[in-house]
Scaffold this active site. Structure first.
Site, mmCIF file in Angstrom:
data_model
loop_
_atom_site.group_PDB
_atom_site.id
_atom_site.type_symbol
_atom_site.label_atom_id
_atom_site.label_comp_id
_atom_site.label_asym_id
_atom_site.label_seq_id
_atom_site.Cartn_x
_atom_site.Cartn_y
_atom_site.Cartn_z
ATOM 1 N N LYS A 19 -10.971 1.778 -14.663
ATOM 2 C CA LYS A 19 -11.106 0.221 -14.345
ATOM 3 C C LYS A 19 -11.481 -0.205 -15.554
ATOM 4 O O LYS A 19 -11.332 -1.641 -15.591
ATOM 5 C CB LYS A 19 -12.418 0.389 -13.267
ATOM 6 C CG LYS A 19 -11.958 0.952 -11.938
ATOM 7 C CD LYS A 19 -11.251 -0.245 -11.042
ATOM 8 C CE LYS A 19 -11.107 0.393 -10.019
ATOM 9 N NZ LYS A 19 -10.076 -0.641 -8.958
ATOM 10 N N LEU B 185 -6.260 -4.612 -5.169
ATOM 11 C CA LEU B 185 -7.324 -3.593 -4.884
ATOM 12 C C LEU B 185 -6.913 -2.152 -4.788
ATOM 13 O O LEU B 185 -7.530 -1.169 -4.638
ATOM 14 C CB LEU B 185 -7.821 -3.921 -3.487
ATOM 15 C CG LEU B 185 -8.852 -4.985 -3.136
ATOM 16 C CD1 LEU B 185 -8.501 -6.179 -3.819
ATOM 17 C CD2 LEU B 185 -9.202 -5.282 -1.758
ATOM 18 N N GLY C 228 2.039 -8.414 -15.146
ATOM 19 C CA GLY C 228 3.461 -8.556 -15.455
ATOM 20 C C GLY C 228 4.012 -9.718 -14.347
ATOM 21 O O GLY C 228 4.448 -10.584 -14.526
ATOM 22 N N ASP D 50 0.830 -1.204 -0.006
ATOM 23 C CA ASP D 50 0.121 0.008 0.106
ATOM 24 C C ASP D 50 0.826 1.130 0.137
ATOM 25 O O ASP D 50 1.980 1.251 0.311
ATOM 26 C CB ASP D 50 -0.850 -0.237 1.278
ATOM 27 C CG ASP D 50 -2.345 0.810 1.033
ATOM 28 O OD1 ASP D 50 -2.015 1.978 1.107
ATOM 29 O OD2 ASP D 50 -3.213 0.122 0.807
ATOM 30 N N TYR E 17 -11.671 7.262 -12.931
ATOM 31 C CA TYR E 17 -11.905 6.014 -12.173
ATOM 32 C C TYR E 17 -12.522 4.920 -13.215
ATOM 33 O O TYR E 17 -12.219 3.960 -13.399
ATOM 34 C CB TYR E 17 -12.686 6.435 -11.149
ATOM 35 C CG TYR E 17 -12.963 5.107 -10.046
ATOM 36 C CD1 TYR E 17 -12.014 4.711 -9.404
ATOM 37 C CD2 TYR E 17 -14.084 4.803 -10.071
ATOM 38 C CE1 TYR E 17 -12.175 3.662 -8.395
ATOM 39 C CE2 TYR E 17 -14.679 3.621 -9.170
ATOM 40 C CZ TYR E 17 -13.657 3.042 -8.278
ATOM 41 O OH TYR E 17 -13.942 2.271 -7.567
ATOM 42 N N THR F 128 -20.042 -0.798 -1.191
ATOM 43 C CA THR F 128 -19.702 -1.733 -0.066
ATOM 44 C C THR F 128 -19.517 -0.673 1.190
ATOM 45 O O THR F 128 -18.872 0.106 0.785
ATOM 46 C CB THR F 128 -18.443 -2.657 -0.505
ATOM 47 O OG1 THR F 128 -18.953 -3.619 -1.516
ATOM 48 C CG2 THR F 128 -18.491 -3.428 0.768
ATOM 49 N N ASP G 159 3.826 2.109 -4.199
ATOM 50 C CA ASP G 159 3.249 2.791 -5.075
ATOM 51 C C ASP G 159 3.105 1.731 -6.046
ATOM 52 O O ASP G 159 4.023 1.454 -6.990
ATOM 53 C CB ASP G 159 3.422 3.953 -5.465
ATOM 54 C CG ASP G 159 2.348 4.924 -5.875
ATOM 55 O OD1 ASP G 159 1.686 4.323 -6.904
ATOM 56 O OD2 ASP G 159 2.068 6.003 -5.556
ATOM 57 N N VAL G 160 1.844 1.142 -6.663
ATOM 58 C CA VAL G 160 1.585 0.281 -7.858
ATOM 59 C C VAL G 160 2.086 0.864 -8.966
ATOM 60 O O VAL G 160 2.063 -0.050 -10.153
ATOM 61 C CB VAL G 160 0.230 -0.344 -7.881
ATOM 62 C CG1 VAL G 160 0.347 -1.241 -6.578
ATOM 63 C CG2 VAL G 160 -0.775 0.580 -7.960
ATOM 64 N N THR H 263 -5.184 6.455 0.729
ATOM 65 C CA THR H 263 -6.400 6.405 1.310
ATOM 66 C C THR H 263 -6.459 5.517 2.573
ATOM 67 O O THR H 263 -7.398 5.517 3.502
ATOM 68 C CB THR H 263 -7.679 6.276 0.580
ATOM 69 O OG1 THR H 263 -7.507 4.998 -0.228
ATOM 70 C CG2 THR H 263 -7.813 7.497 -0.316
HETATM 71 P P1 NAD Z 1 -9.814 2.535 0.021
HETATM 72 O O1 NAD Z 1 -9.757 3.864 -0.601
HETATM 73 O O2 NAD Z 1 -10.141 2.492 1.349
HETATM 74 O O3 NAD Z 1 -8.617 1.573 -0.396
HETATM 75 C C1 NAD Z 1 -7.772 1.688 -1.360
HETATM 76 C C2 NAD Z 1 -6.516 1.436 -0.777
HETATM 77 O O4 NAD Z 1 -5.658 1.354 -1.944
HETATM 78 C C3 NAD Z 1 -5.864 2.265 0.136
HETATM 79 O O5 NAD Z 1 -5.214 1.582 1.256
HETATM 80 C C4 NAD Z 1 -4.829 3.187 -0.549
HETATM 81 O O6 NAD Z 1 -4.034 3.800 0.202
HETATM 82 C C5 NAD Z 1 -4.154 2.116 -1.545
HETATM 83 N N1 NAD Z 1 -3.910 3.024 -2.778
HETATM 84 C C6 NAD Z 1 -4.279 3.947 -3.613
HETATM 85 N N2 NAD Z 1 -3.696 4.288 -4.498
HETATM 86 C C7 NAD Z 1 -2.340 3.200 -4.438
HETATM 87 C C8 NAD Z 1 -1.366 3.241 -5.316
HETATM 88 N N3 NAD Z 1 -0.950 3.848 -6.097
HETATM 89 N N4 NAD Z 1 -0.266 2.306 -4.893
HETATM 90 C C9 NAD Z 1 -0.467 1.379 -3.684
HETATM 91 N N5 NAD Z 1 -1.677 1.593 -2.842
HETATM 92 C C10 NAD Z 1 -2.538 2.427 -3.492
HETATM 93 O O7 NAD Z 1 -11.326 1.827 -1.084
HETATM 94 P P2 NAD Z 1 -11.977 0.564 -0.805
HETATM 95 O O8 NAD Z 1 -13.390 0.811 -0.624
HETATM 96 O O9 NAD Z 1 -11.140 -0.283 0.104
HETATM 97 O O10 NAD Z 1 -11.678 -0.137 -2.362
HETATM 98 C C11 NAD Z 1 -10.647 -1.132 -2.795
HETATM 99 C C12 NAD Z 1 -10.940 -1.483 -4.140
HETATM 100 O O11 NAD Z 1 -12.200 -2.122 -4.356
HETATM 101 C C13 NAD Z 1 -10.648 -0.413 -5.000
HETATM 102 O O12 NAD Z 1 -10.027 -1.014 -5.972
HETATM 103 C C14 NAD Z 1 -11.932 0.070 -5.489
HETATM 104 O O13 NAD Z 1 -11.955 0.514 -6.717
HETATM 105 C C15 NAD Z 1 -12.494 -1.216 -5.389
HETATM 106 N N6 NAD Z 1 -14.159 -1.049 -4.974
HETATM 107 C C16 NAD Z 1 -14.617 -0.696 -4.100
HETATM 108 C C17 NAD Z 1 -15.989 -0.584 -3.901
HETATM 109 C C18 NAD Z 1 -16.783 0.136 -2.477
HETATM 110 O O14 NAD Z 1 -17.755 0.262 -2.581
HETATM 111 N N7 NAD Z 1 -16.024 0.164 -1.414
HETATM 112 C C19 NAD Z 1 -16.869 -0.577 -4.892
HETATM 113 C C20 NAD Z 1 -16.317 -0.895 -6.200
HETATM 114 C C21 NAD Z 1 -15.099 -1.013 -6.355
#
Ligand code: NAD
Ligand code: UDP
Length: 310
Positions: free
Chosen positions: A148, A72, A101, A32, A144, A174, A57-58, A36
């Site tokens: 995706k 995620l 990759g 991570d 976004y 969620t 960072d990814v 966020t």
């Molecule tokens: P969140 O923002 O709480 O978690 C995202 C995590 O990714 C955070 O810990 C953040 O620090 C990390 N992150 C962000 N950019 C990054 C990067 N460049 N490199 C490394 N880490 C990075 O959100 P969430 O609700 O837990 O969502 C998780 C995943 O599920 C996301 O991919 C989101 O698109 C997907 N999603 C969530 C929901 C929902 O309702 N919660 C709905 C659809 C999709």
């Protein structure tokens, strides 16, 4: 026991997934950049010898030896993914490219956390996986949504071209404990506002709908999808019970016994009017369906925010 990488593992959903995988006896690498997410979300697991935290960072490549990847990493709340839209696109495109990759190199299996947002403002209701969506490629949500969509395309192309073993979860709204106080999404906003006696901010008239899935149900769905025999096609994961935003506000007010009042704010651009998953595929292929009703899920979430606000 498998060695499992969870990108975005310090975030809301990620932290619940990490906890679940550790309980199942796996070795978990949580990667991570803490944009966020926070280390606090995993603090209760700090003595777990099978958990390794990696600050990374990814958008940059990474080399690891793993069996499975839950990908995620990406901010999920409109407030946060629109804060730096270019970074959001990079995270989705470069991040997914790098994870694919890595998957290819170590012959692992990868699950992408995609989203109902790929359906845009849907013209079909409820949304089936066959629906191609109605997305504005120029709007403020497109970093976004389109990010995706490209991530899904990359998954399919790596599968077809390199036989990479893929899973695509299209996650619908969620909620649950460990959403950040400032997350900005509707469930956390309403609970925080109700608990602190502030106005409840309804965007538009509040007639738009969403279907809310409790996080434990979602995690169960992600894990079944990852471990099912073969499932290349995307799978919707969400709770098919549909509510208007006004209905949600009234439920939160009743459960928190709050005297907050509703105020109406402008509807953000491209805000989808209706959203509800068709989960026939998840039921048929995974034997999965949500167990937690909205009211029960809210009752489990409210104490978490009450504690955070102390
Ligand atoms: P969140 O923002 O709480 O978690 C995202 C995590 O990714 C955070 O810990 C953040 O620090 C990390 N992150 C962000 N950019 C990054 C990067 N460049 N490199 C490394 N880490 C990075 O959100 P969430 O609700 O837990 O969502 C998780 C995943 O599920 C996301 O991919 C989101 O698109 C997907 N999603 C969530 C929901 C929902 O309702 N919660 C709905 C659809 C999709
Ligand atoms: N919303 C609202 N008040 C808020 C936050 C969100 O009325 O304080 C609305 C928003 O306009 C949308 C719905 O609630 O129609 C869900 O918003 P969220 O940001 O949670 O998720 P998404 O729009 O990505 O589904």
């Amino acid at each position: 026991m498998a060695r499992i990488l969870v990108t975005g593992g310090a975030g809301f959903i990620g932290s619940h997934l990490v906890e679940f995988l550790l309980k199942e006896g796996h070795e978990v690498l949580c990667l991570d950049n803490y944009f966020t997410g926070s280390r606090e979300n995993l603090l209760h697991l700090r003595d777990q010898p099978r958990l390794e935290m990696i600050r990374h960072d990814v958008v940059e490549p990474v080399m690891l030896e793993i069996d499975q990847i839950y990908h995620l990493a990406c901010p999920a709340s409109p407030v946060h993914y629109q804060y730096n839209p270019v970074k959001t696109i990079k995270t989705n495109v470069l991040g997914t490219l790098h994870m694919l990759g890595l998957t290819k190199r170590v012959r692992a299996r990868i699950l992408l956390a995609s989203t109902s947002e790929i359906y845009g403002d849907p013209l079909e209701h409820p949304q089936r996986e066959e629906y191609w969506g109605n997305v504005n490629c120029l709007g403020p949500r497109s970093c976004y949504d389109e990010g995706k969509r490209v991530a899904e395309t990359l998954m399919m192309d790596y599968h077809r071209q390199n036989r990479v073993d893929i899973r695509i979860a299209r996650i619908f709204n969620t909620y649950g404990p460990r959403m950040a106080l400032n997350d900005g999404r509707v469930v956390s906003n309403f609970i925080v506002q109700a608990l602190s006696g502030k106005d409840i901010t309804i965007y538009g008239e509040g007639k738009q709908t969403r279907s809310f899935c409790y996080v434990s149900d979602l995690v169960a769905g992600l894990v079944s999808l990852m471990n099912c025999e073969e499932q290349t096609e995307p799978v919707n994961l969400g709770n098919p019970e549909e509510f208007t935003i006004l209905e949600l506000a009234h439920k939160v007010l009743a459960l928190t016994k709050s005297a907050s009042t509703l105020v109406y704010k402008p509807l953000p651009a491209d805000d989808p009017v209706r959203r509800r998953p068709d989960i026939s595929r998840a039921k048929a292929k995974l034997g999965w369906q949500p167990q937690v009703l909205l009211e029960e899920g809210l009752k489990a979430t409210i104490p978490y925010f009450a504690e955070k606000l102390k």
